[in-house]
Design a protein around this motif. Sequence first.
Motif, short mmCIF file in Angstrom:
data_model
loop_
_atom_site.label_atom_id
_atom_site.label_comp_id
_atom_site.label_asym_id
_atom_site.label_seq_id
_atom_site.Cartn_x
_atom_site.Cartn_y
_atom_site.Cartn_z
N ARG A 56 0.85 -1.19 0.00
CA ARG A 56 0.00 0.00 0.00
C ARG A 56 0.89 1.24 0.00
O ARG A 56 2.02 1.19 0.49
N PRO A 57 0.38 2.37 -0.51
CA PRO A 57 1.15 3.61 -0.40
C PRO A 57 1.21 4.06 1.07
O PRO A 57 0.22 3.98 1.79
N GLY A 58 2.39 4.48 1.51
CA GLY A 58 2.54 4.96 2.88
C GLY A 58 2.13 6.42 3.00
O GLY A 58 2.27 7.21 2.06
N GLN A 59 1.61 6.79 4.17
CA GLN A 59 1.19 8.16 4.44
C GLN A 59 2.26 8.84 5.29
O GLN A 59 2.64 8.35 6.35
N VAL A 60 2.72 10.02 4.85
CA VAL A 60 3.88 10.66 5.48
C VAL A 60 3.60 11.13 6.91
O VAL A 60 4.54 11.30 7.69
N HIS A 61 2.35 11.32 7.28
CA HIS A 61 2.04 11.86 8.61
C HIS A 61 1.81 10.76 9.65
O HIS A 61 1.48 11.07 10.80
N ILE A 62 1.99 9.49 9.27
CA ILE A 62 1.77 8.37 10.19
C ILE A 62 3.08 7.60 10.35
O ILE A 62 3.70 7.20 9.35
N ASP A 63 3.50 7.38 11.60
CA ASP A 63 4.70 6.58 11.85
C ASP A 63 4.51 5.15 11.33
O ASP A 63 3.38 4.66 11.19
N ILE A 64 5.63 4.47 11.06
CA ILE A 64 5.61 3.11 10.53
C ILE A 64 6.18 2.15 11.57
O ILE A 64 7.26 2.40 12.12
N ASP A 65 5.47 1.07 11.84
CA ASP A 65 5.97 0.00 12.71
C ASP A 65 6.58 -1.10 11.86
O ASP A 65 6.02 -1.49 10.82
N PHE A 66 7.72 -1.62 12.32
CA PHE A 66 8.43 -2.67 11.60
C PHE A 66 8.50 -3.91 12.48
O PHE A 66 9.18 -3.91 13.52
N GLU A 67 7.77 -4.95 12.08
CA GLU A 67 7.77 -6.21 12.80
C GLU A 67 8.73 -7.18 12.12
O GLU A 67 8.60 -7.46 10.93
N VAL A 68 9.71 -7.69 12.87
CA VAL A 68 10.73 -8.57 12.32
C VAL A 68 10.43 -10.01 12.75
O VAL A 68 10.15 -10.28 13.92
N GLU A 69 10.48 -10.91 11.79
CA GLU A 69 10.33 -12.34 12.07
C GLU A 69 11.66 -13.05 11.82
O GLU A 69 12.27 -12.87 10.75
N GLN A 76 1.26 0.56 8.86
CA GLN A 76 0.65 1.82 9.30
C GLN A 76 -0.80 1.53 9.68
O GLN A 76 -1.53 0.90 8.91
N ASN A 77 -1.19 1.96 10.86
CA ASN A 77 -2.54 1.69 11.36
C ASN A 77 -2.88 0.20 11.30
O ASN A 77 -4.01 -0.20 11.01
N GLY A 78 -1.86 -0.64 11.57
CA GLY A 78 -2.07 -2.08 11.61
C GLY A 78 -2.16 -2.76 10.26
O GLY A 78 -2.34 -3.98 10.19
N LYS A 79 -2.00 -2.01 9.16
CA LYS A 79 -2.08 -2.58 7.81
C LYS A 79 -0.71 -2.55 7.15
O LYS A 79 0.01 -1.55 7.22
N ALA A 80 -0.36 -3.65 6.48
CA ALA A 80 0.95 -3.77 5.85
C ALA A 80 1.07 -2.82 4.65
O ALA A 80 0.18 -2.76 3.80
N ILE A 81 2.16 -2.08 4.61
CA ILE A 81 2.46 -1.26 3.43
C ILE A 81 3.65 -1.84 2.67
O ILE A 81 3.85 -1.52 1.50
N LEU A 82 4.45 -2.71 3.33
CA LEU A 82 5.58 -3.35 2.67
C LEU A 82 5.91 -4.64 3.40
O LEU A 82 5.83 -4.72 4.63
#
Length: 292
Positions: A74-87, A104-110
């Motif tokens: 998904r396209p990322g939104q510049v005003h929302i921080d991004i969480d990175f979950e590592v497996e 972002q907001n619990g939805k995968a962007i990458l």
Amino acid sequence: MSDAFADKKVKDFQSLLEVLRLEKQGDLLFRGHNMQVPWGRVYGGQVLAQALYAAHQTVSDEYKVHSQHAYFIRPGQVHIDIDFEVEIVRDGRGFCTRRVTALQNGKAILISSLSFQRPEDGLEQQCEFQADAPVEGLQTEHERQIEYCEAKGLDPDKRTLEIEYRSTNPFDHLNPTPMPPRVGVWMRASGKVEDPILNQALLSYMSDSYLLDTSLLPHGISYYNPKLQSASLDHALWFYDQIDASEWHYYELDSPKTAGARGLNFGKIYRKDGCLVAAAAQECLMRMVDSK
């Protein structure tokens, strides 16, 4: 170079480093901020670089990243921080594998898979390399953007200067005409860091540049065209040698095919001394739509 321009380069580069140095939220969870780019969407190279940095924090220092593969969801939104979950997929004697999901907001962007290798000796070979033109004397991308923005009545100062680009065969966005799908670009970070992980992240950041542009060249279409809907779809990157992102690197790109509203692009990244340090591949969306 004016003092204001030099100051902006330093400021933008420091902003990029702050974005790449993620905040640790847990053993396998990290949070990142965004570069405030003028086009409103998070730059794909930023998320690639952040995912690489996050994965590296979970691997022993004796291992070095040798490949990264990613899908842009998904396209990322510049005003929302991004969480990175590592497996942690696997820790082996010679290789380690990680999978990173950027949300972002619990939805995968990458989603990105990364492989790390313990350095070892082996067979070596490299094809000869020659840049289309030396970097000295080439116009910078920022200078070309100023010309475009002035012609269109836009504000060029909103562009960020964390990376300097100089194309050997620049495309004329004001008077677009078809060109062969091949590009040569000199590029370097606007500042220096000693951390090898950050240098790899910076190269990952830069590697997302000019790939889409290359597949548009034979069609004579500028990425500023309002009828163009474009995005990076996936990205692959392989590392082969040590990197100092503050030094000039030559990005040699070509696009062998466009079809199905997609463009296929390949790139090779060389140090100025001719050593191939990385290679990239990307497919991008290039859909022409009615702008009304």
